[in-house]
Structures are given as structure tokens and as C-alpha cells.
Motif scaffolding. Structure first.
Motif, short mmCIF file in Angstrom:
data_model
loop_
_atom_site.label_atom_id
_atom_site.label_comp_id
_atom_site.label_asym_id
_atom_site.label_seq_id
_atom_site.Cartn_x
_atom_site.Cartn_y
_atom_site.Cartn_z
N GLY A 165 0.82 -1.22 0.00
CA GLY A 165 0.00 0.00 0.00
C GLY A 165 0.85 1.26 0.00
O GLY A 165 0.50 2.26 -0.65
N ASP A 166 1.98 1.23 0.71
CA ASP A 166 2.87 2.39 0.75
C ASP A 166 3.55 2.63 -0.60
O ASP A 166 3.94 3.75 -0.91
CB ASP A 166 3.95 2.19 1.82
N LEU A 167 3.71 1.55 -1.37
CA LEU A 167 4.38 1.69 -2.66
C LEU A 167 3.41 2.14 -3.76
O LEU A 167 3.83 2.60 -4.81
CB LEU A 167 5.04 0.37 -3.07
N LEU A 168 2.11 1.97 -3.50
CA LEU A 168 1.12 2.34 -4.51
C LEU A 168 0.51 3.71 -4.21
O LEU A 168 0.48 4.13 -3.05
CB LEU A 168 -0.01 1.29 -4.53
N PRO A 169 0.01 4.38 -5.23
CA PRO A 169 -0.59 5.71 -4.97
C PRO A 169 -2.02 5.61 -4.46
O PRO A 169 -2.94 6.15 -5.05
CB PRO A 169 -0.52 6.39 -6.33
N ILE A 170 -2.24 4.87 -3.33
CA ILE A 170 -3.63 4.70 -2.86
C ILE A 170 -3.90 5.34 -1.50
O ILE A 170 -5.02 5.36 -1.04
CB ILE A 170 -4.05 3.21 -2.82
N LYS A 171 -2.88 5.83 -0.86
CA LYS A 171 -3.01 6.46 0.46
C LYS A 171 -3.89 5.61 1.40
O LYS A 171 -3.72 4.42 1.49
CB LYS A 171 -3.52 7.89 0.33
N SER A 245 8.16 -2.15 8.06
CA SER A 245 6.91 -1.79 8.73
C SER A 245 7.00 -0.47 9.51
O SER A 245 8.05 -0.14 10.06
CB SER A 245 6.55 -2.92 9.69
N GLU A 246 5.90 0.25 9.54
CA GLU A 246 5.84 1.46 10.35
C GLU A 246 4.45 1.63 10.96
O GLU A 246 3.48 1.07 10.45
CB GLU A 246 6.24 2.70 9.56
N ALA A 247 4.40 2.39 12.05
CA ALA A 247 3.12 2.59 12.73
C ALA A 247 2.20 3.42 11.85
O ALA A 247 2.64 4.37 11.20
CB ALA A 247 3.34 3.28 14.06
N THR A 248 0.93 3.03 11.83
CA THR A 248 -0.02 3.78 11.00
C THR A 248 -1.02 4.57 11.84
O THR A 248 -1.78 5.35 11.33
CB THR A 248 -0.81 2.82 10.07
N ARG A 249 -1.02 4.32 13.15
CA ARG A 249 -1.96 5.03 14.02
C ARG A 249 -1.22 5.92 15.00
O ARG A 249 -0.22 5.54 15.52
CB ARG A 249 -2.79 4.05 14.85
#
Lengths: 249, 237
Positions: A165-171, A245-249
Motif C-alpha cells: 500500500g505504501d508503494l502504490l498511490p492509494i493512500k 513496517s511502520e506505525a499507521t496510528r
């Protein structure tokens, strides 16, 4: 107290609370059901197996959400602990929560059957209560390993979805994320099924018959495959967690 | 003054977009730094990268000569938005969590700050106003004894009285050798605190300059200087 012990304490407490709530609700549901039957004079016997199944499935789903949440949340990702330490604390506390859930459900099931006996469950208990203790233990281990595989596999899928998801332009588009999740699940399941099937063939699954010794052999193979997949997916999770991986919240 | 934070060639991309491009920065200890930039400039991302919450794909971040994430996390306190806590969580439970997981969390220091900021530990997160929530975030971040504090927009959406209290608590509880980086786009609020400013513009560090030199060279306050930089009125040296 080391940092790992500190986070372990928090996660164990949190998961213990979660499972206790599920067990509490299950007991409450049984009591309410029996009260209902008494008040309305319902004489049909009711099996308690369905309730146990629902409670276990609910527990697994909530534990999966809880395990994934730890990796997503900056509340946990900010703690000075290595990614490996966080991973094993998270999975280990989930493992003990599963044991607590299964033991708790077993106590509720046998306890409820002793207080409110019914023919369906008594038959099931009698059938399971043959003298194959080693086989029964293996069956329980396989069941626990299966649940662990669901947990570990869910983390793989979550981390892969997050990475792709981070690599695609989908935010953060919900619909796109759902589609991506389905694609990732499919992409993970294909090699999983192919490798599992071929490993079973290599181990001689075609020679398995309906005899008890054959069933035991099948169970042994399943145990081996479950352990292998848990180990492989754990390594994949650790790599993704440390590198991407990184925190998303 | 020794170097506390060093960022070398840091580039961060997400969803096909470059958010930070080739960031190079060096910050010493014992300072209060303003990280300035418009909305979406990448201030929060930079702070999250320093704190180890976002993963570094290109570049190196060193805090107190350490590059390993776990060592950096031991030396950095980021003002988290507390989104990870449920809305029904009591303030006292959050304090317990901090005390449990951060070995450098000082209960004594927290209680002093909480008393100064009028924080009630019996309240639940859902019942706190934006101002009180902001105060709680600051109190929890400052109660850790670390070398680097990252305060991400601590004045955002907060009333003027609370802002004043937060500013004075930052001054009061900052140890001499620790460094505080405060990000904000409302420069006026924090201008009085700052030793240096770092301006993020066009995805990179446009400039790092001391407040003293701005006053000496341009005879401008931090806010006017920042506005002129963003309007393109000052050359980047």
C-alpha cells in the motif's frame, strides 16, 4: 525490570482481560439460556458445543485484531524495545491468551455439562474420552498450532498490505485497501496451498488410509507442517517488521 | 556543545510521493529548536522518522552517536497523540502505562507537571477538552528523562491560556543538556522559546539558523523572517 518484561506485563494483562471478558460473557449466556428454558419450560436438550465454538472463534478474531493493532500503533512502536522483542512479546502473550481461552472454555463446557447435562454433549465427551491420550494431546497441540498459524499469517498479510500500500498511490482509501487485502490473501494462499499439498505428498499422504495408525501418521505430518509454516512465517514477519513496517496510528 | 542529532541524506517516499528529500541536519544538545514549515511540509514525518515510528529507507539518523532504532528510542521522547489509547481510558491508566513501559518515566516529574497544568488523573480521555489533551500529551512527553524531546504541534487547537501554560512548562521542566524540537506552523506561539529554527520547505531543510542571527542580520522576529522565507523574499544562503 527489562523493557521486554515491561511490555510483556502490559500485553499479558490486556489479553488476559480480553479472554476473561469472553469467558464471562459465555458463562452469562449459558446461565441466561438455562434460566430461559426453566422459565418457559423448554424441555428440548440444548448442546453447549455451539457456544464453545462461537466463543473460541470470537476469541481468535479479537486476538488477531489485538496482535495486529500492536504493530500498527505508535503507542507500542515508540517503546524502546527491538522489533523482534515486540514481535515475540506480542505473539507470546497471544499464545498464552489462547491457552487461557481453551482451558477456560473446557472448564465452562465440562462444568456446564455437569450442572445441565444433555445427551448430545455427553455422547461427544464419551466419544472423545477413549484411552488414546497421546493422540488427544497431539490433537490439542495441532489445534493450538493452527490458531497460532492464523495469528502469524494474519500479521504477514497485514504487513504485506501495509508495505505494498505504501508503494502504490492509494493512500488510506478504504475500498482500495480492501481490494489490496483480498489480492494479498489470494497471493499468499496460492503458494501456501501448493507448498503444503506437495509437502504432504512428499511425506506420503497418498498412503494414508482410514486405519487409526494412518490417522496418527496424518496428524504427525500436519503437526510437522504447522510447525514449519509457523517458523517460516515468523521469519518473514520479523524481516518485514524490522525493514519495512511502520506505525499507521 | 556536542552534537545530539545528526541526519544525513534522509529521503522518505510514500504512495509514489516524495515527502522528504535529502534532509541533512545537525543539532547540538541543550537547545530549543523550532521546526517550521507549512501544513504538509513533512514536519510530523521527520519527527516520526527520528523517533523510529516510521522506517528509514534512505539515509541515516544518529541520536547521541547511536543509529540502532532501539537505542534511538531510549533517547527520544515524542509527544504522541495518544490515539492508541481507547476513549474510555482513564488518565491514571495512561500514566501507569507510561510508567510501566518507559524506564526513564519519572512519576515525580509527571506529578509536578500535572499539578502545574491542572490535570485530573481520574478523568477519562473522552471527557478531556482539546486543551487538556494537549497538556496531557506534553506532561507525558516531558516526564520522561531523555536527551531529545520531539513536540509535534503542541499548541494545535489549544486556547491561549493553555498555550501559555504549555510554553512555561516546557521552559520549566527542560533540563540544561536536553534538546527540544518543537514543530508548528503558528510561529508566533513558540517564537519566544526558540534558540534556533529549522525551516522545511520544498521537501527539504531550507535553512537552519539561530534566532539571534535573524535578529542581528535581518532585524526581524522569527515569525516575520519565516513568512519572508516562505514568500520567497529572502535568499537562501
Amino acid at each position: 525490570m527489562s523493557n521486554i518484561n515491561r511490555i510483556n506485563k502490559d500485553l499479558f494483562r490486556q489479553r488476559g482481560k480480553l479472554v476473561s471478558i469472553i469467558l464471562g460473557f459465555h458463562i452469562l449466556a449459558i446461565v441466561l439460556m438455562m434460566l430461559y428454558k426453566k422459565v418457559f419450560k423448554v424441555t428440548d436438550p440444548t448442546s453447549l458445543t455451539g457456544g464453545v465454538l462461537i466463543a473460541i472463534i470470537t476469541g481468535i478474531v479479537l486476538l488477531v485484531i489485538s496482535v495486529i493493532y500492536v504493530f500498527d500503533s505508535s503507542k507500542y512502536r515508540l517503546i524502546p524495545i527491538s522489533s523482534n522483542g515486540l514481535y515475540f512479546s506480542n505473539i507470546l502473550s497471544a499464545f498464552f491468551a489462547i491457552i487461557y481461552l481453551l482451558v477456560g472454555e473446557a472448564i465452562i463446557y465440562f462444568g456446564a455439562n455437569a450442572i445441565f447435562p444433555n445427551p448430545y454433549d455427553q455422547m461427544m465427551i464419551r466419544d472423545f474420552n477413549v484411552n488414546q491420550y497421546w493422540f488427544q494431546i497431539k490433537l490439542v497441540i495441532a489445534f493450538i498450532l493452527g490458531i497460532m498459524l492464523i495469528l502469524v499469517g494474519s500479521v504477514v498479510i497485514r504487513l504485506l498490505v501495509s508495505l505494498i500500500g505504501d508503494l502504490l498511490p492509494i493512500k488510506k482509501q478504504t475500498f482500495a485497501t480492501v481490494i489490496l487485502t483480498l489480492i494479498v490473501i489470494w497471493a499468499v494462499m496460492v503458494p501456501f496451498n501448493v507448498i503444503t499439498a506437495n509437502t504432504l505428498i512428499l511425506l506420503g499422504v497418498q498412503e494414508v488410509t482410514t486405519s487409526f495408525s494412518s490417522i496418527v501418521r496424518m496428524l504427525n505430518m500436519s503437526l510437522f507442517i504447522l510447525v514449519a509454516w509457523n517458523v517460516v512465517l515468523t521469519f518473514l514477519n520479523l524481516y518485514l517488521l524490522n525493514r519495512w513496517s511502520e506505525a499507521t496510528r | 556543545m556536542t552534537e545530539l542529532l545528526k541526519i544525513t541524506n534522509l529521503t522518505y517516499k510514500k504512495n509514489y510521493k516524495t515527502i522528504l528529500d535529502n534532509i541533512n541536519l545537525s543539532i547540538g544538545n541543550g537547545k530549543i529548536i523550532g521546526l517550521l514549515g507549512e501544513n504538509g511540509a513533512g514536519k510530523t514525518t521527520l519527527m516520526r522518522l527520528i523517533a523510529g515510528v516510521n522506517s528509514i529507507k534512505e539515509g541515516v539518523i544518529t541520536v547521541d552517536d547511536k543509529t540502532k532504532k532501539i537505542d534511538i528510542k531510549k533517547n527520544v521522547s515524542l509527544s504522541d497523540e495518544l490515539g492508541g489509547f481507547g476513549r474510555n481510558t482513564k488518565v491514571s491508566e495512561m500514566v501507569d502505562f507510561y510508567q510501566n513501559v518507559y524506564p526513564d518515566f519519572s512519576m515525580e516529574k509527571y506529578q509536578e507537571i500535572a499539578q502545574y497544568l491542572d490535570l485530573d488523573e481520574s478523568k477519562r480521555l473522552s471527557s478531556l477538552s482539546t486543551g487538556t489533551l494537549g497538556k496531557l500529551v506534553i506532561a507525558l512527553a516531558l516526564a520522561r528523562n531523555t536527551k531529545l524531546y520531539l513536540l509535534d504541534e503542541p499548541m494545535s487547537g489549544i486556547d491561549s491560556m493553555s498555550r501559555k501554560k504549555i510554553i512555561s512548562s516546557i521552559i520549566r521542566w527542560k533540563s540544561d543538556d536536553s534538546t527540544i524540537i518543537i514543530s508548528d506552523h503558528y510561529v508566533t506561539e513558540i517564537a519566544s522559546l526558540l534558540d534556533d529554527i529549522v525551516i522545511i520547505k520544498d521537501k527539504t531543510v531550507y535553512e537552519m539558523r539561530s534566532v539571534e542571527s535573524i535578529q542581528e542580520k535581518y532585524h526581524l522576529g522569527v515569525e516575520e523572517y519565516y513568512e519572508k522565507v516562505y514568500e520567497g523574499g529572502l535568499p537562501n544562503e
